[in-house]
Motif scaffolding. Sequence first.
Motif, mmCIF file in Angstrom:
data_model
loop_
_atom_site.group_PDB
_atom_site.id
_atom_site.type_symbol
_atom_site.label_atom_id
_atom_site.label_comp_id
_atom_site.label_asym_id
_atom_site.label_seq_id
_atom_site.Cartn_x
_atom_site.Cartn_y
_atom_site.Cartn_z
ATOM 1 N N UNK A 245 3.355 34.781 10.585
ATOM 2 C CA UNK A 245 3.060 35.308 11.358
ATOM 3 C C UNK A 245 1.470 34.229 11.736
ATOM 4 N N UNK A 246 1.124 34.628 12.440
ATOM 5 C CA UNK A 246 -0.415 33.449 13.822
ATOM 6 C C UNK A 246 -0.835 33.934 14.454
ATOM 7 N N UNK A 247 -1.585 35.245 14.229
ATOM 8 C CA UNK A 247 -2.330 36.298 15.579
ATOM 9 C C UNK A 247 -1.067 36.943 15.651
ATOM 10 N N UNK A 248 -1.262 37.328 16.735
ATOM 11 C CA UNK A 248 -0.391 37.866 17.265
ATOM 12 C C UNK A 248 1.385 37.367 17.840
ATOM 13 N N UNK A 280 7.066 46.568 10.932
ATOM 14 C CA UNK A 280 5.706 46.149 10.760
ATOM 15 C C UNK A 280 4.959 46.961 12.340
ATOM 16 N N UNK A 281 6.099 46.264 13.807
ATOM 17 C CA UNK A 281 5.555 45.989 14.854
ATOM 18 C C UNK A 281 5.259 47.905 14.990
ATOM 19 N N UNK A 282 6.329 48.866 14.575
ATOM 20 C CA UNK A 282 6.264 50.015 14.864
ATOM 21 C C UNK A 282 4.603 50.540 13.792
ATOM 22 N N UNK A 283 4.778 49.946 13.089
ATOM 23 C CA UNK A 283 3.202 50.929 12.120
ATOM 24 C C UNK A 283 1.770 50.034 12.938
ATOM 25 N N UNK A 284 2.099 48.917 13.555
ATOM 26 C CA UNK A 284 1.271 48.072 14.224
ATOM 27 C C UNK A 284 -0.109 47.810 13.125
ATOM 28 N N UNK A 285 1.321 47.228 12.262
ATOM 29 C CA UNK A 285 0.462 46.100 10.974
ATOM 30 C C UNK A 285 1.564 45.084 10.705
ATOM 31 N N UNK A 286 1.428 44.350 12.376
ATOM 32 C CA UNK A 286 1.872 42.758 12.222
ATOM 33 C C UNK A 286 1.746 41.785 10.645
ATOM 34 N N UNK A 287 0.723 41.568 10.192
ATOM 35 C CA UNK A 287 -0.245 41.315 9.003
ATOM 36 C C UNK A 287 1.222 41.367 8.130
ATOM 37 N N UNK A 288 1.739 42.637 8.034
ATOM 38 C CA UNK A 288 2.482 42.911 6.754
ATOM 39 C C UNK A 288 3.668 41.684 6.784
ATOM 40 N N UNK A 289 3.866 41.212 8.323
ATOM 41 C CA UNK A 289 5.415 41.720 8.081
ATOM 42 C C UNK A 289 5.942 39.753 7.472
ATOM 43 N N UNK A 290 4.641 38.915 7.127
ATOM 44 C CA UNK A 290 5.189 37.873 6.295
ATOM 45 C C UNK A 290 5.278 38.168 4.378
ATOM 46 N N UNK A 291 4.645 39.356 3.746
ATOM 47 C CA UNK A 291 4.721 39.878 3.312
ATOM 48 C C UNK A 291 6.099 40.628 2.990
ATOM 49 N N UNK A 292 6.143 41.195 3.849
ATOM 50 C CA UNK A 292 7.812 41.652 4.065
ATOM 51 C C UNK A 292 9.170 40.504 4.194
#
Length: 340
Positions: A245-248, A280-292
């Motif tokens: 993830x880098x920003x958007x 992660x996008x549905x939750x509007x939490x893209x920053x969580x994706x790298x950990x997921x």
Amino acid sequence: MVVVGGGPAGLAVALGCARAGMDVAVCEKRTGVIDKACGEGLMPGAVRALAALGIDPPGHPIEGITYRQGAMAAHAAFRAGPGRGVRRTALHDAMREEVLRHGVPVLPIAVTGISQHGDHVRAGGLRARYLIGADGLHSVVRGLAGLTKDGTGRLAGTLRWGLRRHYALAPVTNAVEVTWAARSEAYVTPVGPDTVGVAILSSMRGGFTEQLTAFPELASWISGAEPVSTVRGAGPLRQRASKRVAGRVLLVGDAAGYVDALTGEGLALALTTAAELVRCLRADRPSDYDRAWKRTSRRSRWLTETLLWTRGRPALARRIVPATVRAPRLFSTIVDQLAR
């Protein structure tokens, strides 16, 4: 959302977003059905992930994996249901049809630049809330987002490539047959009642015919068969990303980082991490994706890295198949982990 790349990972994300009610478009500069050099064996986990997306591609059932080296052979059956051998073109056709059925446009756009802003990202003349890079091993998006990590393509001092071709031959088993040579492996995958795919992974450069010389029995078997596809290649297989993830901008599939095709988990991993990205996008939490992504891919990465590390050491590599013969329960357990 804008998804860059119309392969399985990108289409899985696009379909997941569409089913979640998001507006999404796919940018894919290649037109028509997309082919790629791969082993084409879907693990049971990949079959289930596709079914969850409403996709049931045609193919040939796969019931397990067999390792061979000379006269030695070890077989492990899948415990979690059958896998499936599927031509890459058939998989892409089925996924693209489902994406189009959900009204997702697939645009013939080549993305050559990205600009990020406070509440959106622009690429290919499009504006989106988020951009997903699913453009393969040599991802342009990964580079544009500054996520390519130094050391790409190297592990244990080696580079590895893959080659694949299909032959008009009836499968002799319902398993993926993996034959080990000194510096390469050959994978025979049944993909239809009268077609097999032959893929070779190697640390040596050379054409398909040259690589086949390391597998005399396999070469003899296919010598009189009609090739039904051209040779396709891919590599170097090892690609590294500093993060996902880098920003958007978010990365998925091979663009998110790739170890090797040695364990045959590439498609299964692409589909499961694509589902995590959509969550992660549905939750509007893209920053969580790298950990997921790290959590979801950890088992696969560990198994592949371990096997590849062993593969890169000749004294240990030649003991891999004998070890599976001597310890069938351990081999079965490892295959079960891969199949999930």
